[in-house]
Write a protein that holds these residues in place. Sequence first.
Motif, short mmCIF file in Angstrom:
data_model
loop_
_atom_site.label_atom_id
_atom_site.label_comp_id
_atom_site.label_asym_id
_atom_site.label_seq_id
_atom_site.Cartn_x
_atom_site.Cartn_y
_atom_site.Cartn_z
N ILE A 142 0.81 -1.22 0.00
CA ILE A 142 0.00 0.00 0.00
C ILE A 142 0.85 1.27 0.00
CG2 ILE A 142 -0.24 0.01 2.51
CD1 ILE A 142 -3.07 1.10 2.11
N GLU A 143 2.01 1.23 0.66
CA GLU A 143 2.86 2.42 0.70
C GLU A 143 3.42 2.77 -0.68
OE1 GLU A 143 3.13 4.27 3.29
OE2 GLU A 143 2.08 2.95 4.68
N ASN A 144 3.42 1.80 -1.59
CA ASN A 144 3.94 2.04 -2.94
C ASN A 144 2.83 2.20 -3.98
OD1 ASN A 144 6.64 1.76 -2.07
ND2 ASN A 144 6.48 -0.47 -2.18
N TRP A 145 1.59 2.25 -3.52
CA TRP A 145 0.49 2.48 -4.47
C TRP A 145 0.66 3.85 -5.12
CZ3 TRP A 145 -4.77 0.88 -1.81
CH2 TRP A 145 -4.77 -0.49 -1.60
N PRO A 146 0.13 4.02 -6.31
CA PRO A 146 0.20 5.34 -6.96
C PRO A 146 -0.77 6.32 -6.31
CG PRO A 146 -1.17 3.88 -8.25
CD PRO A 146 -0.59 3.03 -7.14
N LYS A 171 -3.75 9.75 -2.13
CA LYS A 171 -2.60 8.87 -1.90
C LYS A 171 -2.88 8.05 -0.65
CE LYS A 171 1.63 7.25 -2.22
NZ LYS A 171 2.00 6.32 -3.29
N CYS A 172 -2.97 6.75 -0.78
CA CYS A 172 -3.30 5.88 0.35
C CYS A 172 -2.06 5.55 1.17
CB CYS A 172 -3.95 4.58 -0.15
SG CYS A 172 -5.58 4.80 -0.85
N ARG A 173 -2.23 5.59 2.47
CA ARG A 173 -1.21 5.14 3.41
C ARG A 173 -1.87 4.20 4.40
NH1 ARG A 173 3.69 6.47 1.12
NH2 ARG A 173 3.73 8.67 0.52
N THR A 174 -1.07 3.42 5.08
CA THR A 174 -1.62 2.42 6.00
C THR A 174 -2.48 3.06 7.07
OG1 THR A 174 0.32 1.00 5.64
CG2 THR A 174 -1.04 0.54 7.57
N TYR A 313 7.06 6.13 11.71
CA TYR A 313 6.13 6.26 10.58
C TYR A 313 6.68 5.55 9.35
CZ TYR A 313 2.49 9.46 12.19
OH TYR A 313 1.40 10.00 12.81
N PRO A 314 5.95 4.56 8.80
CA PRO A 314 6.42 3.88 7.59
C PRO A 314 6.40 4.79 6.37
CG PRO A 314 4.20 3.15 8.17
CD PRO A 314 4.68 3.99 9.31
N GLY A 315 5.59 5.83 6.41
CA GLY A 315 5.51 6.73 5.26
C GLY A 315 6.56 7.81 5.24
N VAL A 316 7.42 7.87 6.26
CA VAL A 316 8.46 8.90 6.34
C VAL A 316 9.79 8.32 5.86
CG1 VAL A 316 9.81 10.33 7.93
CG2 VAL A 316 7.32 10.15 8.20
N LYS A 335 10.88 14.37 5.17
CA LYS A 335 10.82 13.91 3.79
C LYS A 335 9.89 12.69 3.72
CE LYS A 335 12.00 13.62 -0.58
NZ LYS A 335 11.58 14.65 -1.56
N ILE A 336 8.87 12.78 2.87
CA ILE A 336 7.85 11.72 2.76
C ILE A 336 8.19 10.79 1.61
CG2 ILE A 336 5.40 11.27 2.37
CD1 ILE A 336 4.86 14.05 3.60
N LYS A 337 7.97 9.49 1.83
CA LYS A 337 8.26 8.49 0.79
C LYS A 337 7.38 8.71 -0.42
CE LYS A 337 9.78 4.78 3.87
NZ LYS A 337 9.50 3.40 4.36
#
Length: 337
Positions: A142-146, A171-174, A313-316, A335-337
């Motif tokens: 999900i973190e790599n979804w467009p 943009k979806c995040r967990t 945070y997995p998205g950071v 900085k966000i992934k």
Amino acid sequence: MNIGDKVRMLRAKEQGIVTRFLPGNQVEIEIEDGFRIPVLRSEIVVVSEMEARRFQVEPGLEGQKSAKPEIISSSGIYLAFVTQSGPGGVKEATVYLVNNTDWELPFAIGEERENRYTGLYSEVLKSRSFFKLAQPYPLATIENWPTFLIQALWHRRGSVSLREPLIRRLKCRTQTFQAHSGSIPVLNQTGAVFQLDAEETVQAEPVKQETAKPLNATALRESLMGVAEKKEPAAKEPGTLTRPSSIIDLHIGKLLPNGFGSRTNAELLEVQLQEFERNLENAIASGMDDITFIHGVGNGVLRNELHRRLGKYPGVAYFEDAQKEKFGYGATKVKIK
């Protein structure tokens, strides 16, 4: 049961025509309202010719129904995700665009990856209907979804109102995905549901003749095809998916301009942390590249707590002290992934 057979539901009143067979022992049927829905085979039966003739409504009876006043619903456009098991038991999310309004929506939906746009579908979404994207998305990635880009026009025959085209990015995040679990309108299923038109709850006023601008057909067509200039979404109320400012001031005087009241230091810190969490979540969900939080120097309690939470945070991607010449040591850039 074959494609083209007329069927009826065992637990509902709808009837329809089989249009195709789906995985998971499901079929897609087109019901009388003109849109298509997936149904388990065990929930429908084929309507025989004799049964169809027996229960057919006699001509003229429909006109005897009492007319009800029209209730216009101007908001209720959703992007929804329903989780299911795919091949090998892998959890996947099926994506639906849902129209729970009284408007028709000529729309286009596509993907953005690293500032590159890929068009997926363009259709007309009827009132009270939904559109299902054929491609499922694995939940594990999900973190790599467009980023999903949805563009739509508002249309209703005879309407005298002109509304701005709907252009939204998601943009979806967990974290945000789990926080938006609920019942999906029209689809009548449970999943992650995001309202795309939350700020547009009031129907637009009729355009005055002397101030109305002519519609640019070419620009509208290009907008639906995804080649128009990107438009930043307007600011929304707190709690909705918005793109926050790139710099967020967490000074307590900024957050509580009317005074602190009887709050303790721990309660004031919680106010700052909630503001931090909300803006970081919205920044991640709206696909921002980075965001800066001004926390001041002080005794370092707020800065240390922000850094502790950012590390989880997995998205950071990473965080660092922001421009020392501008903020000194009182700000952190994320900085966000």
